[in-house]
Design an enzyme around this catalytic site. Structure first.
Site, PDB file in Angstrom:
ATOM      1  N   HIS A  17       0.838  -1.208   0.000  1.00  0.00           N
ATOM      2  CA  HIS A  17       0.000   0.000   0.000  1.00  0.00           C
ATOM      3  C   HIS A  17       0.873   1.259   0.000  1.00  0.00           C
ATOM      4  O   HIS A  17       0.621   2.208  -0.727  1.00  0.00           O
ATOM      5  CB  HIS A  17      -0.878   0.052   1.256  1.00  0.00           C
ATOM      6  CG  HIS A  17      -1.952  -0.992   1.332  1.00  0.00           C
ATOM      7  ND1 HIS A  17      -2.167  -1.761   2.457  1.00  0.00           N
ATOM      8  CD2 HIS A  17      -2.893  -1.386   0.430  1.00  0.00           C
ATOM      9  CE1 HIS A  17      -3.189  -2.572   2.244  1.00  0.00           C
ATOM     10  NE2 HIS A  17      -3.637  -2.382   1.020  1.00  0.00           N
ATOM     11  N   LYS A  41     -18.589  -5.801   8.211  1.00  0.00           N
ATOM     12  CA  LYS A  41     -17.367  -6.603   8.395  1.00  0.00           C
ATOM     13  C   LYS A  41     -16.763  -6.350   9.770  1.00  0.00           C
ATOM     14  O   LYS A  41     -16.913  -5.262  10.324  1.00  0.00           O
ATOM     15  CB  LYS A  41     -16.329  -6.206   7.335  1.00  0.00           C
ATOM     16  CG  LYS A  41     -16.435  -6.992   6.048  1.00  0.00           C
ATOM     17  CD  LYS A  41     -15.165  -6.775   5.260  1.00  0.00           C
ATOM     18  CE  LYS A  41     -15.140  -7.537   3.954  1.00  0.00           C
ATOM     19  NZ  LYS A  41     -13.936  -7.158   3.183  1.00  0.00           N
ATOM     20  N   ARG A  90      -1.065  -6.483  -8.080  1.00  0.00           N
ATOM     21  CA  ARG A  90       0.207  -7.124  -7.717  1.00  0.00           C
ATOM     22  C   ARG A  90       0.551  -8.254  -8.668  1.00  0.00           C
ATOM     23  O   ARG A  90       1.686  -8.470  -9.028  1.00  0.00           O
ATOM     24  CB  ARG A  90       0.128  -7.713  -6.301  1.00  0.00           C
ATOM     25  CG  ARG A  90       0.012  -6.710  -5.217  1.00  0.00           C
ATOM     26  CD  ARG A  90      -0.480  -7.353  -3.957  1.00  0.00           C
ATOM     27  NE  ARG A  90      -1.833  -7.865  -4.136  1.00  0.00           N
ATOM     28  CZ  ARG A  90      -2.614  -8.308  -3.171  1.00  0.00           C
ATOM     29  NH1 ARG A  90      -2.171  -8.341  -1.944  1.00  0.00           N
ATOM     30  NH2 ARG A  90      -3.829  -8.736  -3.424  1.00  0.00           N
ATOM     31  N   SER A 128      -2.741  -7.622   3.211  1.00  0.00           N
ATOM     32  CA  SER A 128      -3.197  -7.393   4.599  1.00  0.00           C
ATOM     33  C   SER A 128      -3.593  -8.714   5.242  1.00  0.00           C
ATOM     34  O   SER A 128      -3.368  -8.928   6.435  1.00  0.00           O
ATOM     35  CB  SER A 128      -4.390  -6.436   4.611  1.00  0.00           C
ATOM     36  OG  SER A 128      -4.011  -5.172   4.165  1.00  0.00           O
TER      37      SER A 128
END
Ligand code: PNS
Length: 159
Positions: A17, A41, A90, A128
């Site tokens: 990030h 969430k 990515r 993450s």
């Protein structure tokens, strides 16, 4: 003024990030890093914790703002007068999801352009989710989390 939104969960912020924020900040006059506030969430880090970490990290970058958003990203981007949405890709595995999201956002708001940036290849496997998993088990986060936040993230996840 060229403005971009870099949206995400940032639960927590990773070296990938951070790499992307620095790249995107060079391309626009104003970069708004926006943490999704999703009450459905249960994140590992609260929205306030994520915002605080991002603010600390990006303090040296004068054209970067940190905020939260809820609801549709395109509505938030329009309210911010942004022309661009920045997302990181990515690896090939990211493509399908990002492609769908970019095309759907384009349907919803044709005036917004999604821009994909690639982080350094050494961050291709950084996520993450892996930070949370490794941190919870007391593993080494040095290749995953920016140094300034590493201790805090490790302590918090090991709890
Ligand atoms: O870091 P993430 O979890 O991959 O980020 C996903 C995010 C926040 C960019 C995405 O879930 C999002 O934009 N959510 C807001 C709701 C929305 O606009 N959904 C429609 C997307 S086509």
């Amino acid at each position: 003024m060229r403005s971009a939104i870099y949206p995400g969960s940032f639960d927590p912020v990773t070296l990938g990030h951070w790499d992307l924020i620095q790249r995107a900040a060079k391309l626009v006059d104003r970069l708004v890093v926006a943490v999704l506030h999703n009450p459905a969430k249960t994140p590992a880090f609260t929205v306030d914790e994520r915002v605080a970490m991002l603010k600390e990290l990006t303090a040296p970058l004068p054209n970067v703002e940190i905020t939260t958003f809820h609801g549709l990203l395109v509505d938030f981007a329009k309210a911010q007068n942004a022309q661009f949405i920045v997302r990181g890709v990515r690896a090939f595995s990211d493509f399908e999801y990002e492609f769908q999201m970019a095309l759907m956002n384009r349907k919803l708001a044709p005036e917004l352009e999604t821009v994909f940036l690639m982080p350094k290849e050494k961050y291709s496997a950084v996520s993450s989710r892996l930070v949370r998993e490794i941190g919870t088990m007391g593993g080494n986060l040095s290749e995953l989390v920016p140094e300034a936040l590493r201790e805090r993230v490790a302590r918090r996840l090991a709890k």
